[in-house]
Every structure is written in C-alpha cells, then in structure tokens.
Scaffold this motif. Structure first.
Motif, mmCIF file in Angstrom:
data_model
loop_
_atom_site.group_PDB
_atom_site.id
_atom_site.type_symbol
_atom_site.label_atom_id
_atom_site.label_comp_id
_atom_site.label_asym_id
_atom_site.label_seq_id
_atom_site.Cartn_x
_atom_site.Cartn_y
_atom_site.Cartn_z
ATOM 1 N N LEU A 1 0.832 -1.203 0.000
ATOM 2 C CA LEU A 1 0.000 0.000 0.000
ATOM 3 C C LEU A 1 0.869 1.257 0.000
ATOM 4 O O LEU A 1 0.625 2.203 -0.757
ATOM 5 N N TYR A 2 1.907 1.270 0.829
ATOM 6 C CA TYR A 2 2.840 2.400 0.847
ATOM 7 C C TYR A 2 3.514 2.560 -0.521
ATOM 8 O O TYR A 2 3.697 3.666 -1.009
ATOM 9 N N ARG A 3 3.898 1.431 -1.126
ATOM 10 C CA ARG A 3 4.571 1.476 -2.427
ATOM 11 C C ARG A 3 3.665 2.133 -3.476
ATOM 12 O O ARG A 3 4.103 2.980 -4.254
ATOM 13 N N ILE A 4 2.389 1.749 -3.458
ATOM 14 C CA ILE A 4 1.430 2.356 -4.389
ATOM 15 C C ILE A 4 1.312 3.851 -4.097
ATOM 16 O O ILE A 4 1.320 4.681 -5.011
ATOM 17 N N ALA A 5 1.239 4.217 -2.810
ATOM 18 C CA ALA A 5 1.093 5.626 -2.424
ATOM 19 C C ALA A 5 2.308 6.453 -2.843
ATOM 20 O O ALA A 5 2.161 7.574 -3.339
ATOM 21 N N VAL A 6 3.507 5.900 -2.666
ATOM 22 C CA VAL A 6 4.732 6.607 -3.088
ATOM 23 C C VAL A 6 4.705 6.808 -4.596
ATOM 24 O O VAL A 6 4.943 7.914 -5.098
ATOM 25 N N ASN A 7 4.397 5.755 -5.338
ATOM 26 C CA ASN A 7 4.376 5.855 -6.804
ATOM 27 C C ASN A 7 3.330 6.846 -7.290
ATOM 28 O O ASN A 7 3.593 7.632 -8.209
ATOM 29 N N LYS A 8 2.145 6.817 -6.699
ATOM 30 C CA LYS A 8 1.082 7.757 -7.100
ATOM 31 C C LYS A 8 1.485 9.192 -6.767
ATOM 32 O O LYS A 8 1.199 10.119 -7.535
ATOM 33 N N SER A 9 2.149 9.389 -5.629
ATOM 34 C CA SER A 9 2.596 10.735 -5.240
ATOM 35 C C SER A 9 3.654 11.252 -6.214
ATOM 36 O O SER A 9 3.588 12.398 -6.661
ATOM 37 N N LEU A 10 4.612 10.392 -6.556
ATOM 38 C CA LEU A 10 5.659 10.786 -7.509
ATOM 39 C C LEU A 10 5.077 11.044 -8.896
ATOM 40 O O LEU A 10 5.458 12.001 -9.569
ATOM 41 N N ASP A 11 4.132 10.191 -9.315
ATOM 42 C CA ASP A 11 3.469 10.402 -10.611
ATOM 43 C C ASP A 11 2.739 11.738 -10.630
ATOM 44 O O ASP A 11 2.767 12.462 -11.622
ATOM 45 N N PHE A 12 2.078 12.056 -9.530
ATOM 46 C CA PHE A 12 1.342 13.314 -9.429
ATOM 47 C C PHE A 12 2.301 14.500 -9.582
ATOM 48 O O PHE A 12 2.028 15.447 -10.309
ATOM 49 N N LEU A 13 3.447 14.422 -8.888
ATOM 50 C CA LEU A 13 4.431 15.507 -8.963
ATOM 51 C C LEU A 13 5.000 15.645 -10.372
ATOM 52 O O LEU A 13 5.194 16.761 -10.861
ATOM 53 N N LYS A 14 5.261 14.520 -11.035
ATOM 54 C CA LYS A 14 5.767 14.569 -12.412
ATOM 55 C C LYS A 14 4.741 15.217 -13.331
ATOM 56 O O LYS A 14 5.087 16.045 -14.175
ATOM 57 N N HIS A 15 3.480 14.837 -13.166
ATOM 58 C CA HIS A 15 2.408 15.404 -13.986
ATOM 59 C C HIS A 15 2.291 16.910 -13.731
ATOM 60 O O HIS A 15 2.139 17.695 -14.664
ATOM 61 N N GLN A 16 2.427 17.288 -12.466
ATOM 62 C CA GLN A 16 2.354 18.706 -12.101
ATOM 63 C C GLN A 16 3.496 19.486 -12.742
ATOM 64 O O GLN A 16 3.296 20.586 -13.249
ATOM 65 N N LYS A 17 4.698 18.907 -12.738
ATOM 66 C CA LYS A 17 5.853 19.570 -13.363
ATOM 67 C C LYS A 17 5.633 19.765 -14.856
ATOM 68 O O LYS A 17 5.955 20.809 -15.406
ATOM 69 N N ARG A 18 5.088 18.724 -15.507
ATOM 70 C CA ARG A 18 4.816 18.833 -16.939
ATOM 71 C C ARG A 18 3.821 19.953 -17.216
ATOM 72 O O ARG A 18 3.995 20.721 -18.154
ATOM 73 N N GLN A 19 2.794 20.049 -16.388
ATOM 74 C CA GLN A 19 1.797 21.103 -16.575
ATOM 75 C C GLN A 19 2.424 22.482 -16.388
ATOM 76 O O GLN A 19 2.130 23.402 -17.140
ATOM 77 N N LYS A 20 3.310 22.585 -15.397
ATOM 78 C CA LYS A 20 3.947 23.884 -15.127
ATOM 79 C C LYS A 20 4.820 24.334 -16.288
ATOM 80 O O LYS A 20 4.935 25.516 -16.558
ATOM 81 N N ARG A 21 5.460 23.369 -16.954
ATOM 82 C CA ARG A 21 6.317 23.730 -18.086
ATOM 83 C C ARG A 21 5.531 24.439 -19.181
ATOM 84 O O ARG A 21 6.057 25.287 -19.872
ATOM 85 N N PHE A 22 4.280 24.049 -19.329
ATOM 86 C CA PHE A 22 3.462 24.625 -20.387
ATOM 87 C C PHE A 22 2.671 25.850 -19.930
ATOM 88 O O PHE A 22 2.075 26.538 -20.740
ATOM 89 N N ALA A 23 2.654 26.098 -18.646
ATOM 90 C CA ALA A 23 1.907 27.257 -18.135
ATOM 91 C C ALA A 23 2.765 28.513 -18.291
ATOM 92 O O ALA A 23 3.987 28.472 -18.248
ATOM 93 N N PHE A 24 2.110 29.624 -18.474
ATOM 94 C CA PHE A 24 2.837 30.881 -18.552
ATOM 95 C C PHE A 24 3.165 31.367 -17.150
ATOM 96 O O PHE A 24 2.333 31.307 -16.251
#
Length: 196
Positions: free
Chosen positions: A75-98
């Motif tokens: 369960l922790y492993r899934i939570a860590v992976n989902k948290s890291l995925d969320f942060l990666k997705h957030q970074k990608r969105q920020k790159r395209f934001a003004f």
C-alpha cells in the motif's frame, strides 16, 4: 496501521469481491496514505486526490498482489508511486503554463503561495519551519525525497522503507545520508539569505 493478519483476511475478502471488506481496509489505512501523500504535495486537495488514486489502483490490482511484501508495504509502495506520478504530472503542466499566470496582472502580487501547508505531524509553533523544511525537501532527488519522507516524516524504519522502495537497507541509509547533507546545504543557504 493495524493487525497484519487482519489486513490479510480483508485482502482475501476484497479479492472475492467483498465491498464491505474494501471499505474496512480503506477506513483503517486511509489516514496513513493521506499523510504520506501530504508529505509529497503539501496540499490537502491534491493529497485527497492521490489517496483516492491509491485505492483505485489497489482495487484494480488486488488480484495481482502476490504477497511478496506485506499489505502495508504494498500500500505504501502504491502511495509513493502515485505521489511521484502526481508531482511529475504537475511539473509537466507547469512547463506549459505561462509564468504570468502566477501573478495578478494588475498588482503583480503572487496569486499562489503554499504557505498554509499543514501536516498532521507538525505542531503549530513549528509550522513556519516546516514550510521551509518541506521546500528544501522538494529540492531532493525522487529517491532521496522518498527515503526522507518515509523515515523522517512518516516514522518508518529503514527496513520498512527499503521494502517499500524495493532497495537494500544500505541503499536507504546512503540516500538518507545524502538527503541530510543536501538539506543542510539548502537550509544553510536559506538562513544565510534570510539573515544576510
């Protein structure tokens, strides 16, 4: 979290399609999953979204869980992976934001400041220091950040952290040592700027 044997019984019931067992597992483990996600994203809404994603993933993949680790570790492993995925997705969105979208076009003031961060393990008088610490934690590599959050924020042992990260205990110790050194540098630089 709760009794390991009890979790194993719940897991088997969930595999059989027992929705009540899934609800019980969720109720018993959701706070720890939420707090772990909050350690990564420092925003209640985002942590709630990650927590929901964790349990959706758990439900989807419960049939493939082979018991090579404890349910809590999985369960922790899934939570860590989902948290890291969320942060990666957030970074990608920020790159395209003004960049200008972060500021009020009339006053020039910052529209978003995550200074209201509140983690259940942080007391009110330490809140300001916690904000500074978590900003420094954000500068760590993914692996250092994960090792640090699991051990220092969530209070897991190096052995538990190694199982979650699927690395050796020695590797966890090495990551923690590097994380601590990097945090000291970050915090020293911050306080020098603050006082200088």
């Amino acid at each position: 979290m709760t009794d390991i044997n009890d979790l194993a019984v719940l897991l088997e019931a969930i595999r059989q399609g027992d929705q009540e067992a899934f609800r019980q597992l969720y109720e018993r483990t959701k706070t720890r999953v939420f707090n772990l996600a909050l350690g990564y994203v420092r925003n209640r809404e985002d942590a709630e979204e990650i927590t929901q994603d964790v349990y959706v993933e758990l439900f989807r993949s419960v049939g493939s869980f082979n018991g090579d680790a404890s349910l809590a570790t999985w369960l922790y492993r899934i939570a860590v992976n989902k948290s890291l995925d969320f942060l990666k997705h957030q970074k990608r969105q920020k790159r395209f934001a003004f960049l200008t979208s972060l500021f009020d076009s009339h006053t020039g003031e910052t529209l978003y400041q995550p200074t209201d961060f509140s983690h259940p393990g942080i007391t009110l008088e330490n809140k300001e220091q916690a904000v500074i610490l978590f900003k420094a934690i954000d500068t760590l590599s993914e692996k250092q950040k994960t090792a640090y959050i699991l051990t220092k924020v969530e209070g897991l042992t190096n052995v538990e952290t190694a199982a979650i990260m699927q690395i050796s205990v020695g590797a966890v110790e090495s990551l923690l040592q590097r994380a601590t050194e990097n945090l000291k540098k970050q915090l020293a630089g911050f306080y020098k700027t603050l006082n200088g």
